[in-house]
Design a protein around this motif. Structure first.
Motif, PDB file in Angstrom:
ATOM      1  N   THR A   1      17.670   7.101  -6.030  1.00 57.63           N
ATOM      2  CA  THR A   1      17.979   8.419  -5.465  1.00 57.63           C
ATOM      3  C   THR A   1      18.933   9.125  -6.407  1.00 57.63           C
ATOM      4  OG1 THR A   1      19.832   7.573  -4.192  1.00 57.63           O
ATOM      5  CG2 THR A   1      17.693   7.622  -3.092  1.00 57.63           C
ATOM      6  N   ASN A   2      18.958  10.410  -6.342  1.00 60.00           N
ATOM      7  CA  ASN A   2      19.808  11.210  -7.225  1.00 60.00           C
ATOM      8  C   ASN A   2      20.992  11.785  -6.462  1.00 60.00           C
ATOM      9  OD1 ASN A   2      18.053  10.790  -9.352  1.00 60.00           O
ATOM     10  ND2 ASN A   2      16.827  12.576  -8.856  1.00 60.00           N
TER      11      ASN A   2
ATOM     12  N   LEU B   1       9.328   2.859   2.626  1.00 57.72           N
ATOM     13  CA  LEU B   1      10.458   2.357   1.867  1.00 57.72           C
ATOM     14  C   LEU B   1      11.278   3.503   1.272  1.00 57.72           C
ATOM     15  CD1 LEU B   1      11.937  -0.126   0.764  1.00 57.72           C
ATOM     16  CD2 LEU B   1      10.400  -0.073  -1.200  1.00 57.72           C
ATOM     17  N   ILE B   2      10.602   4.507   0.761  1.00 59.05           N
ATOM     18  CA  ILE B   2      11.295   5.669   0.196  1.00 59.05           C
ATOM     19  C   ILE B   2      12.114   6.370   1.280  1.00 59.05           C
ATOM     20  CG2 ILE B   2      10.957   7.982  -0.790  1.00 59.05           C
ATOM     21  CD1 ILE B   2       8.533   6.773  -2.311  1.00 59.05           C
TER      22      ILE B   2
ATOM     23  N   GLY C   1      21.392   5.835   2.246  1.00 56.29           N
ATOM     24  CA  GLY C   1      22.471   6.203   1.345  1.00 56.29           C
ATOM     25  C   GLY C   1      22.585   5.289   0.132  1.00 56.29           C
ATOM     26  N   VAL C   2      21.660   4.359  -0.032  1.00 59.09           N
ATOM     27  CA  VAL C   2      21.652   3.461  -1.186  1.00 59.09           C
ATOM     28  C   VAL C   2      21.138   4.250  -2.385  1.00 59.09           C
ATOM     29  CG1 VAL C   2      20.643   1.344  -2.114  1.00 59.09           C
ATOM     30  CG2 VAL C   2      21.262   1.467   0.288  1.00 59.09           C
ATOM     31  N   ASN C   3      21.723   4.025  -3.554  1.00 48.51           N
ATOM     32  CA  ASN C   3      21.316   4.766  -4.739  1.00 48.51           C
ATOM     33  C   ASN C   3      20.087   4.180  -5.434  1.00 48.51           C
ATOM     34  OD1 ASN C   3      23.346   6.648  -4.467  1.00 48.51           O
ATOM     35  ND2 ASN C   3      24.776   5.481  -5.709  1.00 48.51           N
TER      36      ASN C   3
ATOM     37  N   ASP D   1       0.848  -1.190   0.000  1.00 48.79           N
ATOM     38  CA  ASP D   1       0.000   0.000   0.000  1.00 48.79           C
ATOM     39  C   ASP D   1       0.890   1.248   0.000  1.00 48.79           C
ATOM     40  OD1 ASP D   1       0.957   0.236   2.572  1.00 48.79           O
ATOM     41  OD2 ASP D   1      -0.969  -0.043   3.563  1.00 48.79           O
ATOM     42  N   ILE D   2       0.277   2.400  -0.098  1.00 45.54           N
ATOM     43  CA  ILE D   2       1.009   3.665  -0.233  1.00 45.54           C
ATOM     44  C   ILE D   2       1.876   3.953   0.995  1.00 45.54           C
ATOM     45  CG2 ILE D   2      -0.849   5.124   0.626  1.00 45.54           C
ATOM     46  CD1 ILE D   2       1.430   6.015  -2.278  1.00 45.54           C
ATOM     47  N   LYS D   3       1.408   3.595   2.175  1.00 45.86           N
ATOM     48  CA  LYS D   3       2.183   3.832   3.396  1.00 45.86           C
ATOM     49  C   LYS D   3       3.475   3.008   3.388  1.00 45.86           C
ATOM     50  CE  LYS D   3       1.888   4.025   8.419  1.00 45.86           C
ATOM     51  NZ  LYS D   3       3.129   4.642   8.491  1.00 45.86           N
ATOM     52  N   GLN D   4       3.400   1.766   2.959  1.00 46.55           N
ATOM     53  CA  GLN D   4       4.590   0.937   2.879  1.00 46.55           C
ATOM     54  C   GLN D   4       5.580   1.493   1.862  1.00 46.55           C
ATOM     55  OE1 GLN D   4       2.571  -2.769   2.001  1.00 46.55           O
ATOM     56  NE2 GLN D   4       3.068  -3.593   4.046  1.00 46.55           N
TER      57      GLN D   4
END
Length: 160
Positions: free
Chosen positions: A34-35, A9-10, A17-19, A2-5
């Motif tokens: 990530t940028n 995660l985001i 620090g993972v790309n 769902d959107i909360k999960q």
């Protein structure tokens, strides 16, 4: 998911620090990128682009400091013969234990190893700072009740 999960995660990916992270389940696939690398390249480019714009102003800005540096240049070698008492921590520098008490040391005072020279308040704790050198106080480099950084010079001492 769902959107909360997905939001959780985001947040996790941005803090870790993972790309890039990819998750694949039966009915869907999600990839979060990530940028972090790109802004670093851009920020490195921006100063390079602004540097030529600042160059015409640099001679004007450098002319005044050059005059200011010249008189202080003789003071630099003079201070080389002095020992420096540095701050062992980050905090607030105090020259006395309270406003109505006398200062621990003044310019011209002779100190010995282990003499209390000031107090640094850090996290509501008042830490007495003892001298690690013997000599005469030549200069107090910090104003009373000023914040100090770790390893910041506090006093110049002439060895005796």
């Amino acid at each position: 998911m769902d959107i909360k999960q997905i939001q959780d995660l985001i947040r996790f990916v941005s803090k870790s620090g993972v790309n890039e992270v990819s998750i694949e389940q039966k009915d869907f696939k999600i990839t979060i990128k990530t940028n972090e690398v790109q802004p670093q390249v851009i920020s490195a480019t921006i100063p390079a682009q602004t540097a030529p714009a600042l160059l015409p102003q640099a001679p004007v800005a450098q002319a005044a400091p050059a005059e200011t540096v010249a008189p202080t240049a003789p003071a630099g070698p003079d201070t080389s013969k002095y020992l420096t008492i540095k701050s062992p921590m980050i905090g607030t520098f105090y020259r006395s234990s309270s406003p109505d008490k006398p200062l621990f040391v003044n310019v011209g005072d002779e100190i010995k190893t282990g003499s209390v020279v000031c107090i640094i308040e850090a996290m509501k704790l008042f830490n007495e700072i003892e001298s690690e050198v013997s000599g005469r106080i030549v200069k107090v480099l910090v104003d009373n009740a000023s914040p100090v950084e770790y390893d910041q010079p506090l006093f110049l001492v002439e060895p005796i």
